[in-house]
Scaffold this motif. Sequence first.
Motif, PDB file in Angstrom:
ATOM      1  N   LEU A 148       0.941  -1.124   0.012  1.00 41.83           N
ATOM      2  CA  LEU A 148       0.299  -0.196   0.073  1.00 41.83           C
ATOM      3  C   LEU A 148       0.857   1.206  -0.277  1.00 41.83           C
ATOM      4  O   LEU A 148       1.847   1.321   0.775  1.00 41.83           O
ATOM      5  N   THR A 149       0.613   2.406  -0.534  1.00 40.97           N
ATOM      6  CA  THR A 149       1.612   3.629  -1.008  1.00 40.97           C
ATOM      7  C   THR A 149       0.295   4.714  -0.166  1.00 40.97           C
ATOM      8  O   THR A 149      -0.519   4.769  -0.478  1.00 40.97           O
ATOM      9  N   SER A 153      -1.556   4.057   2.586  1.00 40.20           N
ATOM     10  CA  SER A 153      -0.889   3.484   3.458  1.00 40.20           C
ATOM     11  C   SER A 153      -1.507   4.243   4.927  1.00 40.20           C
ATOM     12  O   SER A 153      -0.767   4.108   5.892  1.00 40.20           O
ATOM     13  N   ASP A 154      -2.137   5.639   5.085  1.00 39.61           N
ATOM     14  CA  ASP A 154      -2.496   5.801   6.219  1.00 39.61           C
ATOM     15  C   ASP A 154      -4.315   5.979   6.114  1.00 39.61           C
ATOM     16  O   ASP A 154      -4.297   6.098   7.683  1.00 39.61           O
ATOM     17  N   ALA A 159      -6.380  -1.245   7.040  1.00 36.60           N
ATOM     18  CA  ALA A 159      -5.822  -1.890   7.666  1.00 36.60           C
ATOM     19  C   ALA A 159      -6.040  -2.822   8.630  1.00 36.60           C
ATOM     20  O   ALA A 159      -5.709  -3.720   8.486  1.00 36.60           O
ATOM     21  N   CYS A 171       2.815  -1.691   4.343  1.00 35.19           N
ATOM     22  CA  CYS A 171       2.605   0.122   3.889  1.00 35.19           C
ATOM     23  C   CYS A 171       3.959   0.552   3.549  1.00 35.19           C
ATOM     24  O   CYS A 171       4.652   0.285   4.327  1.00 35.19           O
ATOM     25  N   PRO A 174       3.479   4.434   6.524  1.00 34.16           N
ATOM     26  CA  PRO A 174       2.517   4.782   6.558  1.00 34.16           C
ATOM     27  C   PRO A 174       2.444   5.711   8.137  1.00 34.16           C
ATOM     28  O   PRO A 174       3.278   6.286   8.473  1.00 34.16           O
ATOM     29  N   ARG A 179       1.024   1.656  11.913  1.00 37.18           N
ATOM     30  CA  ARG A 179       2.288   1.430  11.968  1.00 37.18           C
ATOM     31  C   ARG A 179       2.006   0.606  13.101  1.00 37.18           C
ATOM     32  O   ARG A 179       2.668  -0.855  13.512  1.00 37.18           O
ATOM     33  N   GLY A 184       5.622  -1.450   8.287  1.00 36.19           N
ATOM     34  CA  GLY A 184       5.478  -0.849   7.130  1.00 36.19           C
ATOM     35  C   GLY A 184       7.357  -0.227   7.041  1.00 36.19           C
ATOM     36  O   GLY A 184       8.222  -1.187   7.645  1.00 36.19           O
TER      37      GLY A 184
END
Length: 365
Positions: A148-149, A153-154, A159, A171, A174, A179, A184
């Motif tokens: 995930l970019t 990833s946030d 998640a 991630c 992230p 995290r 990550g």
Amino acid sequence: MATNSNNPYARARQADGKRATRPTIDDVAALAGVGRATVSRALNDQANVSVKMRARVMRAVDTLGFRVNPQARNLASRTGNTLTLINYAAFDAEPNSYYFAALELGALRAAAAAGFELSIVNIDVNDPRRREKLIELVESGRSAGLILTPPLSDDVALAERLLERGCPAVCISPSDNVRGILDGVGFDEASAGQEITEYVLSQGHRRLGYLLGIAGHHSAEKRFVGFMHALERAGLERDAVTPLRGDFTFRAGVELVQQLVDMPDRPTAIICANDDMAVGGLFAAHRRNLDVPGELSIVGFDDAPISAHIWPPLTTVHQPIRRIAARAVERLIETLLRGPGADRPSFDMIGYHLVLRESVAPLRR
């Protein structure tokens, strides 16, 4: 993990009275004296590993008590050997071409070295079913795991759902909250933002402009946190900076820097959250017949190839994008070998460095 007295890894872990932790694929590679990719190929029974090398890897596995996810052993001989890199952006937005190209190249090389295939999937930020589509991608068997970019990833909700459904994912850059849920890989964005700001301040600049990225992009926001920390350490108030919100594009850099240089008390230095906006800022400055760096200093972030070829060459932060993507692939393969949820999530920090070029000069008194 094996705990008998013949296991040197277990003995070392137990000697200090602390709870033993699971050995990693890196531990296996170190003991066998081979690379991580060789361990992955050996554990996946791929043909391009010699009998002698495979035996050496398996001896290290037995010695350390490394436990392999049984379903991962045959990944390379099934359709499940495909890893998927997710690009997440508005489909009608101008792309940050270098960032995604570097991610793809780094991920592709690491996947190929380990005997896996890599697919690229673009997800629209405006798609209300984006989370469901990613989970379906893994559960359908079309992908063994996801990379995930940002800013996907946030996404804490995504998640949590991936973890609950047992969908392997790693991630890139992230947020702090993610995290604690998924593995990550990234670098210290805040420290990098602080370091490049301190360099600009060391040249005497005290009226600054800052071009932010898109709202909600947590890793880029940390660069601004570092920027503000540098201002605080220098004893400057918040009114020393005029921040404007952009979207990481060349066009945003042109438009926002035009606004800044047209101010009655314009900044003497502008810090941009990425190189695309910085290059756009240079274009805007040239169009206003401003001398860069004599009248205006500009810095970027990323160290995209264009930053070294424009005039003046751009001072920036080298973000190790390809290495980050490669490490994310390696972490995902480790998860597949061990099984999701086998260990607590962790974050790998990759190094960065400043690249000092000609777009910054001391303030003219």
